[in-house]
Structure formats: C-alpha cells, structure tokens
Design an enzyme around this catalytic site. Structure first.
Site, PDB file in Angstrom:
ATOM      1  CG  ASP A 112      34.681  12.035 -18.794  1.00  0.00           C
ATOM      2  OD1 ASP A 112      35.343  11.253 -18.089  1.00  0.00           O
ATOM      3  OD2 ASP A 112      33.455  12.220 -18.635  1.00  0.00           O
ATOM      4  CG  ASP A 299      36.149   8.771 -14.824  1.00  0.00           C
ATOM      5  OD1 ASP A 299      36.358   9.496 -15.818  1.00  0.00           O
ATOM      6  OD2 ASP A 299      35.113   8.838 -14.148  1.00  0.00           O
TER       7      ASP A 299
END
Length: 518
Positions: A112, A299
């Site tokens: 992430d 992201d």
C-alpha cells in the site's frame, strides 16, 4: 491506500470468502538488481458486496464527515486531514506474499503506497474473530524476534486495528530486511478484516505518516543496501482473462511492463506520494475544476479513483450512473440559480459568488460554511431551522457546473436544467454508483492532466464488472471524496488508474512517473 489520503479513497467493491483467486503466486526473484514480487488477483464477485452493506452505515458516516471537519489523524495531529482514516480495503484486488521471522512465517499483504506501517495479525489476538481466519505471527517461534511492546492503533475508513510494535526480520522475494519494526495486531474488530483475502498491510508511503514514527520497510530496504536504486514500480494486470495479477519491482523498473516514456512529476508533500495535477476532462472537454491545479495521490491500496463530489457528479451524469437526489443542491438552484448565473456573466470572481449571496463566508481562498441553522423542506424548497452546512458546498458546486456550461456557450435555460440534472446524480460519500452494463461501450473517456500530459481512461477501464452473465452488475470506478483545504481538493488515483498506467515511485529523486502499461 487516501489514506492514503488514502482513501481514499478510497473503496467499494469487496473481497469475501466466495471470491475465487484468479492467480497463484508468481515466483519472486531477483535479477539484474531488481526484486520482483508477484501479485495475486481476486475476481470481484457479487457476494463480496455483502460485506460493504454490513459496514456501510458507520463507514459512510465517517467518510462523509471529511466534507465538513478536519479529522484528527492517526499521528495525533488535528491540524491536517489523515487520508488513511478514509481508506476502505474491502475492494482491494491485488495482494503479495512476505515472510516474517526465522524460520519464515508467511503472510499475504496489500502493498500500500497510501500508508507507511507494516502490520500482521498476532498470535496474541484472542478476542477478534478476524484473527482466526488469517495467518498469525508467533514471536515465540522466531529466533530473530526482538521485543518492543509499545502500543499502536490505526483507524481506517472501514475499520481499525490495534496491537503493539515488535522487531523481526522480514523477507520479500529473496531479500531479507533485518530488524524491521512492525505492528502485531491483537484487535481487528471490523468486518472488513474478517472477510478480507489479505492478512495484513505493508505500507510504502513516507515516514511522515508512519504511526509510532516507525521506520517504514522501504526505508530499511534502501538503508541496508539491498537494492541498487531507491526506486520501486507497480505493474497491475487488468486483463481479466489472464491469471497473472501483476508485479511490484523493487530497485528499478522492468521495461517489459510499459510502453514509451514515463511522465514524471515531483512529490509536493512527503507523507503520501502526492503531486500536483491539472484539469480533469470528460469526453475530451475540460471540467475546469482543477484548471488552477489540484493535488493527487498515487495509491496502490485504493481500488477506485476518488475525487471531489463536484467532478464525480459531472462524471456520473455523463456515464448515466445512479446517484442520490440532493435536496440542498436543488434548493440552491431554485432560489439562487439565476443570481449565480448573472454574477458569472458579470464576471464576478467565481470563488466569492457563494459568499456574495450569503451562503458561505470567504476566507481569502475559498468559501467556508457559515454554520447557519436551516433545513430544506422537500415540499416547498424553503429554508428554515436545521443544519445549513450543506448549502455552501452545494452552491460552490453549482458555480463550477455553470461555469463549465457557460464556456460551452449553452443557453441559460439549458444550463439551469443541466445543473438540476446534476443534483439528481450526487454520489453518496465514498459510495458505489451502478451503471447500465449494456451502455459501457458508448460511455465517454475520462482524462487526467499530469505533468502537462493527458492520461485517458476509457469506459472499459473505469467500469468494474461484478459477477457473470445475466446476473452481472457494472460499477463506476469513480467515487466521491471531499478533502478540505489546505490538503484538498484532492484526487486519489487507485488501481483503476494504475492498472492503465505503469507507475514508478522514485524515492531518490522524490518523484512519481506514469507511462502506458504494456
């Protein structure tokens, strides 16, 4: 994952037990100084959406609050919005494998770029059902474990985890990061983590957003000299017919993963991989909302593309996505629509119009809700006592929409009708919007301007198909997220965007690069 910021975003179609893994893990390897981590990919399934409904009330309430308030962040600093608090990992599709300890204990994690901590479930997690469905770290079985014990917690949009810090060796591919600080999660109360296909998260953001100021895994990988270049890159395979989920390359880029050259933009604020972005286009026509620049975050922990309600509503209208009728929006158009139009035609400053007509106050850069007590009666459209905060953002959206149509030389009647139609297409905060699967091929492109270059997404790329055959449903890859200044307005470019564009995270030169994925 807006957090990062993101979040944020973050975000709608989910991972449940009945989902089938499309991919068995690609063998990790290190060649030419590059460390390759194969990614698993799960197929989206209608059953996945049950988990979203189980949590939708609390999660949407939390995400909606970002529209009015500065949320306190995970670092204890209330001055800035924390995008991690908006992130929803239920819709995540891509996972990879790591190992912790000696001998190695394997875990499946989301890599992430929108957060910075590493966490996995702990063997000391006794009271959260989620822990019993995932691999758990057993410190007693690792000879390289070192005790820390400091407590830690992270709040996400779709749930929280808490536990304590520990140290141990972490293996990614065939490289081992020594003495990595990570969180042993002892509480995972959220339904999200119960049904998730992943065990934990490995954050690849900056130390500035690391809970407990823990040194991120990526920093240690660079510091310990395990890779040649301080660069990592993502290739996500969006071809549903192929089993390979994608690949993360640590230490550089694989030229087989992209076409042409990358367009690079500098990181403008360390924490998230944040950069400046130009205007958003629908079917090649500028929306005008980001013509003066918006912020954006790349992201990998967010599945969708999240952005300001103003633009997401315009996209919803263009693609025929279902939405929620906004009575505040309709009241603004009915009572002030013509006045807003007249002021725009008189070349009044668009940013000051809503304060001129008394719906906002102007703080020098943008409108701020006055907090006047009022409510809109659906029958009469009149304003009376209740909460009036929604009138200010509704007014500011109407200004942007009217500006956009005036630039296209539309008639005043047509503009007022268009704005009323948009009031019927307002997306629920961080909620999903369904579209007609039969009309996907005729939907317009949506484009983002980055580094002076226009990056297109076709409807086949931004519409997610859930289920198969006659039972299939189609979901818009765009979701609403309103982040107030100074951090916002903000876009979170998740997997929908990163699937089309190979993404390079250059830690050495503090920049992000995009090129067409191969």
């Amino acid at each position: 994952m807006l957090v990062n910021m993101g979040t944020n975003l973050t975000v709608v179609v989910l991972s449940l037990f009945l989902s089938t893994l499309l991919f068995s893990l690609v063998t990790s390897a290190s060649t030419n100084g590059l460390v390759r981590i194969g990614l698993k990919k799960i197929k989206l399934d209608q059953n996945d959406r049950l988990a979203a409904r189980l949590e939708s009330k609390d999660a949407q309430s939390l995400r909606a609050s970002i529209r009015k308030y500065r949320l306190p962040n995970n670092l204890g600093d209330s001055e800035d919005t924390d995008i991690v608090v908006l992130k929803n990992y239920l819709d995540a599709q891509y996972y990879g494998e790591i190992a912790i300890g000696s001998p190695p204990q394997k875990f499946t994690v989301i890599f992430d770029t929108g957060s910075s901590n590493l966490w996995v479930p702990s063997a000391k997690c006794y009271f959260s059902v989620a822990c019993y469905f995932h691999a758990k770290y057993k410190s007693s079985e690792s000879r390289t474990y070192q005790k820390n014990g400091t407590s830690a917690s992270i709040q996400y949009g779709s749930g929280a985890i808490s536990g304590f810090f520990s140290y141990d060796d972490v293996k990614v591919g065939n490289l081992v990061v020594k003495n990595q600080e990570f969180i042993e999660a002892t509480r995972e109360p959220s339904v999200t983590f119960l049904v998730a296909k992943f065990d934990g998260l490995l954050g690849l953001g900056f130390k500035e957003i690391s809970v407990g100021n823990a040194v991120p895994f990526w920093y240690n990988m660079v510091e310990q000299g395990l890779i040649q270049e301080p660069v990592f890159s993502f290739w996500l395979n969006r071809n549903a017919e192929e089993e390979e989920g994608g690949e993360i390359v640590f230490g550089g880029v694989d030229p087989n993963h992209y076409k042409g050259k990358h367009t690079y933009v500098p990181v403008t604020q360390k924490g998230y991989w944040q950069f400046d972005m130009g205007d958003v286009l629908i079917d090649g026509k500028p929306t005008g909302y980001c013509s003066g620049s918006c912020s954006a975050i790349a992201d990998s922990g967010t599945s969708l593309v999240a952005g300001p309600t103003t633009v997401i509503t315009m996209i919803n209208h263009a693609i025929g996505a279902s939405g929620v009728v906004s009575q505040e929006c309709k009241a603004v158009v009915e009572q002030y629509g013509q006045t807003i139009m007249d002021l725009l035609l008189a070349e009044a400053s668009p940013k000051k119009i809503c304060s001129q007509i008394g719906l906002c106050t102007f703080d020098g850069t943008h409108g701020v809700s006055m907090g006047i007590e009022s409510v809109v009666h659906q029958s009469s459209g009149k304003v009376s006592s209740g909460i009036r905060d929604a009138m200010c953002p509704a007014c500011e959206m109407a200004v942007v929409w009217m500006q956009n149509q005036l630039k296209q030389n539309q008639t005043q009647d047509r503009i007022l009708n268009y704005v009323n139609e948009l009031c019927d297409r307002m997306p629920s905060p961080m909620g999903e919007s369904a579209v007609d699967c039969g009309k996907v091929s005729s939907m317009p492109s949506v484009s983002f301007t980055i580094g002076g270059k226009v990056f297109d997404l076709s409807s086949q790329e931004y519409i997610l198909k859930v289920g198969e055959g006659s039972a299939a449903q189609c979901i818009s890859g765009f979701t609403a997220l309103d982040v107030p200044p100074p951090r916002g307005p903000l876009w979170i470019l998740g997997d929908v965007f990163m699937g089309r564009y190979h993404t390079v995270f250059d830690f050495g030169d503090l920049r992000v690069g995009f090129a067409e994925a191969a």
